[in-house]
Design an enzyme around this catalytic site. Structure first.
Site, PDB file in Angstrom:
ATOM      1  N   THR A 125       1.381  11.194  -8.854  1.00  0.00           N
ATOM      2  CA  THR A 125       1.957  11.535  -7.505  1.00  0.00           C
ATOM      3  C   THR A 125       2.986  12.849  -8.033  1.00  0.00           C
ATOM      4  O   THR A 125       3.391  12.812  -9.046  1.00  0.00           O
ATOM      5  CB  THR A 125       2.937  10.487  -6.928  1.00  0.00           C
ATOM      6  OG1 THR A 125       3.865  10.353  -7.629  1.00  0.00           O
ATOM      7  CG2 THR A 125       2.099   9.257  -6.552  1.00  0.00           C
ATOM      8  N   GLU A 140      -2.323   6.735  -4.141  1.00  0.00           N
ATOM      9  CA  GLU A 140      -2.417   5.453  -4.680  1.00  0.00           C
ATOM     10  C   GLU A 140      -3.732   4.827  -3.879  1.00  0.00           C
ATOM     11  O   GLU A 140      -4.125   3.815  -4.254  1.00  0.00           O
ATOM     12  CB  GLU A 140      -1.055   4.711  -3.914  1.00  0.00           C
ATOM     13  CG  GLU A 140       0.163   4.714  -4.774  1.00  0.00           C
ATOM     14  CD  GLU A 140       0.931   6.128  -4.384  1.00  0.00           C
ATOM     15  OE1 GLU A 140       0.303   6.827  -3.413  1.00  0.00           O
ATOM     16  OE2 GLU A 140       1.959   6.160  -4.400  1.00  0.00           O
ATOM     17  N   LYS A 199      18.081   9.743  11.253  1.00  0.00           N
ATOM     18  CA  LYS A 199      18.807   8.464  11.726  1.00  0.00           C
ATOM     19  C   LYS A 199      20.038   8.903  12.343  1.00  0.00           C
ATOM     20  O   LYS A 199      21.096   9.361  11.559  1.00  0.00           O
ATOM     21  CB  LYS A 199      19.205   7.567  10.482  1.00  0.00           C
ATOM     22  CG  LYS A 199      17.836   7.204   9.750  1.00  0.00           C
ATOM     23  CD  LYS A 199      18.066   6.095   8.600  1.00  0.00           C
ATOM     24  CE  LYS A 199      16.881   5.506   8.170  1.00  0.00           C
ATOM     25  NZ  LYS A 199      16.428   6.422   6.857  1.00  0.00           N
ATOM     26  N   TRP A 247      16.095   6.502  15.491  1.00  0.00           N
ATOM     27  CA  TRP A 247      15.328   7.292  14.617  1.00  0.00           C
ATOM     28  C   TRP A 247      14.550   8.467  15.186  1.00  0.00           C
ATOM     29  O   TRP A 247      13.788   8.253  16.431  1.00  0.00           O
ATOM     30  CB  TRP A 247      14.135   6.517  13.780  1.00  0.00           C
ATOM     31  CG  TRP A 247      14.820   5.383  12.765  1.00  0.00           C
ATOM     32  CD1 TRP A 247      16.107   5.114  12.875  1.00  0.00           C
ATOM     33  CD2 TRP A 247      13.969   4.791  11.947  1.00  0.00           C
ATOM     34  NE1 TRP A 247      16.248   4.265  11.729  1.00  0.00           N
ATOM     35  CE2 TRP A 247      15.033   4.150  11.027  1.00  0.00           C
ATOM     36  CE3 TRP A 247      12.601   4.841  11.481  1.00  0.00           C
ATOM     37  CZ2 TRP A 247      14.768   3.279  10.218  1.00  0.00           C
ATOM     38  CZ3 TRP A 247      12.376   3.850  10.657  1.00  0.00           C
ATOM     39  CH2 TRP A 247      13.602   3.184   9.884  1.00  0.00           C
TER      40      TRP A 247
HETATM   41  P1  ADP Z   1       2.987  13.381  -2.734  1.00  0.00           P
HETATM   42  O1  ADP Z   1       3.740  12.154  -2.465  1.00  0.00           O
HETATM   43  O2  ADP Z   1       2.668  13.987  -3.844  1.00  0.00           O
HETATM   44  O3  ADP Z   1       2.791  14.355  -1.573  1.00  0.00           O
HETATM   45  P2  ADP Z   1       0.127  12.375  -1.781  1.00  0.00           P
HETATM   46  O4  ADP Z   1      -0.528  13.429  -1.760  1.00  0.00           O
HETATM   47  O5  ADP Z   1      -0.271  11.119  -2.571  1.00  0.00           O
HETATM   48  O6  ADP Z   1       1.343  12.722  -2.773  1.00  0.00           O
HETATM   49  O7  ADP Z   1       1.059  12.017  -0.235  1.00  0.00           O
HETATM   50  C1  ADP Z   1       0.840  11.036   0.347  1.00  0.00           C
HETATM   51  C2  ADP Z   1       1.949  11.027   1.532  1.00  0.00           C
HETATM   52  O8  ADP Z   1       1.459  12.281   2.360  1.00  0.00           O
HETATM   53  C3  ADP Z   1       1.513  10.036   2.537  1.00  0.00           C
HETATM   54  O9  ADP Z   1       2.245   8.918   2.202  1.00  0.00           O
HETATM   55  C4  ADP Z   1       2.058  10.739   3.815  1.00  0.00           C
HETATM   56  O10 ADP Z   1       3.421  10.649   3.932  1.00  0.00           O
HETATM   57  C5  ADP Z   1       1.608  12.064   3.616  1.00  0.00           C
HETATM   58  N1  ADP Z   1       0.322  12.223   4.469  1.00  0.00           N
HETATM   59  C6  ADP Z   1      -0.828  12.442   4.210  1.00  0.00           C
HETATM   60  N2  ADP Z   1      -1.859  12.450   5.179  1.00  0.00           N
HETATM   61  C7  ADP Z   1      -0.928  12.929   6.100  1.00  0.00           C
HETATM   62  C8  ADP Z   1      -1.322  12.924   7.649  1.00  0.00           C
HETATM   63  N3  ADP Z   1      -2.653  13.272   7.666  1.00  0.00           N
HETATM   64  N4  ADP Z   1      -0.417  13.184   8.395  1.00  0.00           N
HETATM   65  C9  ADP Z   1       0.838  12.859   7.736  1.00  0.00           C
HETATM   66  N5  ADP Z   1       1.470  12.482   6.662  1.00  0.00           N
HETATM   67  C10 ADP Z   1       0.267  12.620   5.763  1.00  0.00           C
END
Ligand code: ADP
Length: 541
Positions: A183, A328, A437, A442
């Site tokens: 990540t 993940e 917050k 929120w």
């Molecule tokens: P990083 O933490 O490096 O950004 P990821 O690509 O695994 O790694 O990110 C996943 C996160 O991206 C999710 O937990 C979410 O917060 C955000 N995310 C992914 N797809 C969407 C979406 N369609 N809309 C909003 N947030 C998204």
């Protein structure tokens, strides 16, 4: 009862074999410089066998990690298949990470061999003294450039030329490791996720289902999402399994490059983060391309603004397929696709649904818990942290004690705050660390951003929390006007636009105009940079 079905291991090797036998004529295209390189699955799979032989000669054994430092291209695809199918573990490195994080990741993963695109050689040369685990470098081209400081080093094409085109693929277990990604580590060091053969196999079927993206042999898919970002969302594996044409953009990711490639290669599906498609949308305001081959644009990684989904559909007849996922999760979790009886809803309602992140695909179970640990009701209003489980979801981080915080009772805690409506559509309200917050309430930064980006004179906008003596936190809007409106767009314009939708409590306390929203290594809004920049910002009284 026992012995009902075959004990059949879900490994990647037969999926590659399928492409070799059924689709030898189908094409894989890579943009390289001004031209295009194209070859077939017949050539690809033969080269994959040669590559496996070459890797064996270099000493790669079962379970060894093989790292890549490369753009989206055909050689990278060959590594995607050769490494896992010989029983080793593919580890694509995020080439936009800072050097110290890359060194940490390579050491943590214990990468043995590193493959690097010729154009990225200088970055790896600089890093090499810190890459102690790496025993051999391979330049992904015809020759090793003179004067490189990498050592020992070979040229990819030399390795392949001297290797046999036959490889006795071993019998693997479905729970063997096939690949790993980290990540991007917004706090602390990046966390590693190891994908099994079984996870990638099932995920490939998952993204091919009609109700997800319906990926099929008839598609020509252009993965713009980098191959180091959750394995380009699994698309290279699924495309090969199906024999779908793949169109790799290489390092050419500007909106004009993408538009030209879609037009020239009759791309039917694309995949990438929203910022890319915001850029393309802006380009289409002034330049014309024939993008009629496109049946869908898979958008995820960050929220696809409703205004973007609407503009593509109404102005250009193009369909955004909004999806949510995580590193993940290999990564697919939810897809926003209207149910049959939602197709007849009034237009505004349809777009409101499609701007949500969607329903869980078969294979993924979801629930969301409130702060007291109680499951929230599916009423579209209550907020909770989303948890997921399923066969392509990790059970822990790789060698990382932080696993205990995120993986509990067989569920993975996503860190995303959501609502779930009565139809089962999730809406990501925010990442838990981005939510504002204010008093007891929120405020969703994403909701405000999407509304601001719907303003016709706005290019991009990010909303962050700024400390407030009375309310604890209040929203600050950081707005990038479109170039023609830099001198004229005002704070009042933005607030007036927002007040049509939000009550006063939700309105940003201030609006600042910035040159660009900082982006993370995978092209998402990097709000931690903005938060640091505006840490001491004094909001107006
Ligand atoms: P990083 O933490 O490096 O950004 P990821 O690509 O695994 O790694 O990110 C996943 C996160 O991206 C999710 O937990 C979410 O917060 C955000 N995310 C992914 N797809 C969407 C979406 N369609 N809309 C909003 N947030 C998204």
């Amino acid at each position: 009862m026992q012995g009902l079905m075959m004990d059949y291991q879900l490994t990647l090797t037969p999926l590659m074999e399928r492409a070799r036998r059924l689709f030898p004529k189908k094409e894989i295209v890579t943009k390289a410089g001004p031209g295009l390189e194209r070859y077939t699955y017949a050539q690809m799979t033969e080269r994959v066998a040669r590559l496996a032989n070459a890797l064996e000669k270099l000493g790669v054994k079962r379970g060894d990690r093989v790292a890549t430092f490369a753009w989206n291209n055909a050689r990278h695809l060959e590594l995607y298949w050769a490494v896992p199918c010989m029983g080793a573990v593919l580890h694509p490195l995020n080439l936009r990470l800072p050097g110290d994080q890359l060194a940490y990741i390579v050491a943590h993963a214990d990468d043995q061999i590193l493959f690097v695109d010729p154009s990225l050689l200088p970055a790896v040369e600089k890093l090499a003294p810190h890459l102690k685990s790496v025993k051999h470098f391979v330049v992904m081209g015809d020759k090793v450039p003179e004067g490189t400081t990498l050592s020992p080093v070979s040229a990819y094409e030399d390795l392949l030329k001297n290797a046999s085109p036959e490889y006795p693929w071993p019998n693997l277990h479905e729970n063997d490791a096939a690949a790993m990604c980290y990540t991007s580590g917004t706090t602390g060091n990046p966390k590693g996720v190891v994908y099994s053969h079984r996870a990638i196999y099932l995920h490939s079927l998952g993204i091919s289902m009609g109700d997800s993206f319906g990926l099929s042999e008839r598609d020509a898919l252009m993965p713009v999402v980098p191959m180091f970002h959750v394995l380009a969302w699994g698309t290279p594996f699924a495309c090969t399994m199906l024999g779908a044409k793949i169109v790799f953009p290489g390092p050419h990711l500007q909106p004009r490059d993408l538009a030209e490639l879609i037009q020239a290669e009759k791309v039917t599906l694309t995949a990438g983060v929203p910022t890319l498609w915001m850029g393309l949308l802006h380009l289409l305001e002034t330049e014309r391309y024939d993008l009629s081959s496109l049946r869908g644009m898979i958008v995820g990684g960050a929220a696809a603004p409703r205004s973007m989904i609407e503009a593509y559909e109404k102005k250009h007849g193009l369909t955004v397929m909004h999806a949510w996922g995580m590193t993940e999760m290999t990564p697919l979790g939810t897809v926003s696709r209207l149910k049959s009886y939602q197709l007849d809803l009034p237009e505004a309602e349809r777009f409101a649904i499609r701007a949500k992140q969607g329903t869980a695909v078969p294979g993924v179970e979801i629930r969301a818990m409130d702060e007291s640990g109680k499951e929230i009701s599916w009423d579209g209003k209550a907020f909770g942290e989303l948890q997921v489980r399923g066969p392509w979801i990790a059970s822990s981080y790789y060698n990382d004690e932080r696993s205990a915080d995120s993986f509990k009772d067989g569920w993975f805690r996503t860190g995303d705050v959501v609502t779930i409506d009565s139809e089962g559509f999730i809406m990501i309200v925010d990442r838990s660390k981005d939510v504002i917050k204010s008093g007891g309430e929120w405020i969703s930064s994403q909701d405000l951003e999407n509304a601001i980006m719907a303003h016709p004179q706005v290019l991009e906008a990010a909303v962050i929390a700024v400390a407030h003596p009375k309310w604890q936190e209040r929203p600050l809007a950081c707005v990038v006007p479109k170039p023609d409106f830099k001198a004229t767009l005002t704070k009042e314009d933005i607030l007036k636009h927002l007040s049509a939708r939000f009550t006063k409590m939700y309105l940003p306390d201030d609006v600042v105009f910035i040159e660009a929203v900082p982006k993370t290594s995978v092209g998402k809004f990097d709000k931690k940079v903005l938060r640091a920049q505006f840490k001491d910002y004094k909001l107006p009284e």
